[in-house]
Design a protein around this motif. Structure first.
Motif, PDB file in Angstrom:
ATOM      1  N   ILE A 142      11.407   0.523  15.054  1.00 27.45           N
ATOM      2  CA  ILE A 142      12.548   1.034  14.307  1.00 27.45           C
ATOM      3  C   ILE A 142      12.051   2.084  13.333  1.00 27.45           C
ATOM      4  N   THR A 143      12.808   3.147  13.165  1.00 29.02           N
ATOM      5  CA  THR A 143      12.437   4.162  12.195  1.00 29.02           C
ATOM      6  C   THR A 143      12.769   3.689  10.790  1.00 29.02           C
ATOM      7  N   TRP A 144      11.952   4.130   9.831  1.00 27.70           N
ATOM      8  CA  TRP A 144      12.147   3.709   8.448  1.00 27.70           C
ATOM      9  C   TRP A 144      13.262   4.490   7.777  1.00 27.70           C
ATOM     10  N   SER A 145      13.452   5.706   8.202  1.00 26.15           N
ATOM     11  CA  SER A 145      14.567   6.520   7.745  1.00 26.15           C
ATOM     12  C   SER A 145      15.578   6.574   8.878  1.00 26.15           C
ATOM     13  N   GLY A 146      16.724   5.976   8.646  1.00 27.10           N
ATOM     14  CA  GLY A 146      17.653   5.776   9.734  1.00 27.10           C
ATOM     15  C   GLY A 146      17.330   4.466  10.432  1.00 27.10           C
ATOM     16  N   THR A 147      17.995   4.196  11.519  1.00 23.76           N
ATOM     17  CA  THR A 147      17.800   2.931  12.208  1.00 23.76           C
ATOM     18  C   THR A 147      17.688   3.109  13.715  1.00 23.76           C
ATOM     19  N   GLY A 153       0.825  -1.190   0.000  1.00 24.05           N
ATOM     20  CA  GLY A 153       0.000   0.000   0.000  1.00 24.05           C
ATOM     21  C   GLY A 153       0.867   1.249   0.000  1.00 24.05           C
ATOM     22  N   ARG A 154       0.492   2.205   0.824  1.00 23.97           N
ATOM     23  CA  ARG A 154       1.214   3.467   0.877  1.00 23.97           C
ATOM     24  C   ARG A 154       2.456   3.355   1.759  1.00 23.97           C
ATOM     25  N   THR A 155       3.374   2.502   1.336  1.00 24.73           N
ATOM     26  CA  THR A 155       4.569   2.270   2.139  1.00 24.73           C
ATOM     27  C   THR A 155       5.475   3.489   2.202  1.00 24.73           C
ATOM     28  N   PHE A 156       5.312   4.392   1.253  1.00 21.86           N
ATOM     29  CA  PHE A 156       6.116   5.607   1.265  1.00 21.86           C
ATOM     30  C   PHE A 156       5.820   6.472   2.477  1.00 21.86           C
ATOM     31  N   SER A 157       4.668   6.251   3.074  1.00 19.99           N
ATOM     32  CA  SER A 157       4.255   7.064   4.206  1.00 19.99           C
ATOM     33  C   SER A 157       4.742   6.528   5.553  1.00 19.99           C
ATOM     34  N   ILE A 158       5.402   5.380   5.560  1.00 21.42           N
ATOM     35  CA  ILE A 158       5.831   4.761   6.809  1.00 21.42           C
ATOM     36  C   ILE A 158       6.935   5.577   7.467  1.00 21.42           C
ATOM     37  N   PHE A 159       6.716   5.909   8.721  1.00 20.75           N
ATOM     38  CA  PHE A 159       7.737   6.585   9.511  1.00 20.75           C
ATOM     39  C   PHE A 159       8.494   5.579  10.372  1.00 20.75           C
ATOM     40  N   CYS A 196       2.796  -6.754  13.989  1.00 25.66           N
ATOM     41  CA  CYS A 196       3.567  -5.621  13.521  1.00 25.66           C
ATOM     42  C   CYS A 196       2.612  -4.475  13.235  1.00 25.66           C
ATOM     43  N   ALA A 197       3.131  -3.278  13.292  1.00 24.08           N
ATOM     44  CA  ALA A 197       2.339  -2.089  13.060  1.00 24.08           C
ATOM     45  C   ALA A 197       3.225  -1.019  12.462  1.00 24.08           C
ATOM     46  N   THR A 198       2.607  -0.105  11.736  1.00 23.17           N
ATOM     47  CA  THR A 198       3.354   1.004  11.168  1.00 23.17           C
ATOM     48  C   THR A 198       2.797   2.324  11.651  1.00 23.17           C
ATOM     49  N   ARG A 199       3.697   3.236  11.830  1.00 24.90           N
ATOM     50  CA  ARG A 199       3.373   4.573  12.285  1.00 24.90           C
ATOM     51  C   ARG A 199       3.607   5.527  11.130  1.00 24.90           C
ATOM     52  N   THR A 200       2.558   6.172  10.686  1.00 24.49           N
ATOM     53  CA  THR A 200       2.677   7.172   9.642  1.00 24.49           C
ATOM     54  C   THR A 200       2.607   8.576  10.209  1.00 24.49           C
ATOM     55  N   GLY A 201       1.935   8.712  11.311  1.00 25.21           N
ATOM     56  CA  GLY A 201       1.859   9.966  12.030  1.00 25.21           C
ATOM     57  C   GLY A 201       2.461   9.791  13.406  1.00 25.21           C
ATOM     58  N   THR A 202       1.708  10.147  14.407  1.00 27.11           N
ATOM     59  CA  THR A 202       2.198  10.060  15.777  1.00 27.11           C
ATOM     60  C   THR A 202       1.802   8.771  16.475  1.00 27.11           C
ATOM     61  N   THR A 203       0.918   7.987  15.851  1.00 26.95           N
ATOM     62  CA  THR A 203       0.458   6.754  16.459  1.00 26.95           C
ATOM     63  C   THR A 203       0.559   5.594  15.479  1.00 26.95           C
ATOM     64  N   TYR A 204       0.541   4.385  16.014  1.00 24.15           N
ATOM     65  CA  TYR A 204       0.546   3.190  15.179  1.00 24.15           C
ATOM     66  C   TYR A 204      -0.883   2.902  14.754  1.00 24.15           C
ATOM     67  N   ALA A 205      -1.199   3.278  13.528  1.00 19.73           N
ATOM     68  CA  ALA A 205      -2.566   3.195  13.034  1.00 19.73           C
ATOM     69  C   ALA A 205      -2.847   1.945  12.214  1.00 19.73           C
ATOM     70  N   TYR A 206      -1.824   1.321  11.669  1.00 21.26           N
ATOM     71  CA  TYR A 206      -2.007   0.162  10.807  1.00 21.26           C
ATOM     72  C   TYR A 206      -1.378  -1.060  11.439  1.00 21.26           C
ATOM     73  N   TRP A 207      -2.147  -2.147  11.423  1.00 21.26           N
ATOM     74  CA  TRP A 207      -1.753  -3.363  12.127  1.00 21.26           C
ATOM     75  C   TRP A 207      -1.927  -4.589  11.261  1.00 21.26           C
ATOM     76  N   GLY A 208      -1.063  -5.562  11.477  1.00 20.77           N
ATOM     77  CA  GLY A 208      -1.221  -6.844  10.833  1.00 20.77           C
ATOM     78  C   GLY A 208      -2.158  -7.726  11.625  1.00 20.77           C
ATOM     79  N   GLN A 209      -2.371  -8.931  11.135  1.00 17.19           N
ATOM     80  CA  GLN A 209      -3.309  -9.851  11.770  1.00 17.19           C
ATOM     81  C   GLN A 209      -2.685 -10.633  12.922  1.00 17.19           C
ATOM     82  N   GLY A 210      -1.382 -10.604  13.020  1.00 18.56           N
ATOM     83  CA  GLY A 210      -0.688 -11.289  14.090  1.00 18.56           C
ATOM     84  C   GLY A 210      -0.189 -12.660  13.695  1.00 18.56           C
TER      85      GLY A 210
END
Length: 117
Positions: A51-56, A26-32, A96-110
Motif C-alpha cells: 500500500i502506498t503511504w500517500s494515498g491508498t 526512524g525515518r518514517t517520513f521517507s516511506i513511500f 513487512c517492508a518499506t519502500r523508500t526508493g524503488t525497492t523494499y530496502a527495510y525489513w522487519g524480523q517477521g
C-alpha cells in the motif's frame, strides 16, 4: 533508516482470522509504501500485498485477493495486514517492508503465522 517490528502472528485453525501489525520507526517520513511478504517452509519469499503511504493504492497477490486486506495508519506509523479465511497454505513467516526508493530496502524480523487444518 527505517526500523520495522511485526506482531500479531500465531497458531490458528483454517477459516480463522488474524491481524498483523507493522510498527515503523526512524525515518518514517521517507516511506513511500509498505508491503507484506511471506516465506513458507521450503519456498521462496513471496509478495503478498502493499500500500502506498500517500494515498491508498493497493496491490495483492492473486493467492490472497479477497481474503487479505492491507491498511495503514500514518499517524501511528503502523501498517496492518488483515488475514481472513486462513488456509493451511498461508502458513509462513510474514514480513513487512518499506519502500523508500524503488525497492523494499527495510525489513522487519517477521512474525510466524501457522494455520492448522
Amino acid at each position: 533508516q527505517v526500523q520495522l517490528v511485526e506482531s500479531g502472528g500465531g497458531l490458528v485453525q483454517a477459516g480463522d482470522s488474524l491481524r498483523l501489525s507493522c510498527a515503523a520507526s526512524g525515518r518514517t517520513f521517507s516511506i513511500f509504501a509498505m508491503g507484506w511478504f511471506r516465506r513458507a517452509p521450503g519456498k521462496e519469499r513471496e509478495f503478498v500485498a502493499d500500500i502506498t503511504w500517500s494515498g491508498t493504492r493497493t496491490r495483492y497477490a492473486d493467492s490472497v485477493k479477497g481474503r487479505f486486506t492491507i491498511s495503514r495508519d500514518n499517524a501511528k506509523n503502523t501498517g496492518y495486514l488483515q488475514l481472513s479465511n486462513l488456509k493451511p497454505e498461508d502458513t509462513a513467516v510474514y514480513y513487512c517492508a518499506t519502500r523508500t526508493g524503488t525497492t523494499y530496502a527495510y525489513w522487519g524480523q517477521g512474525t510466524q503465522v501457522t494455520v492448522s487444518s
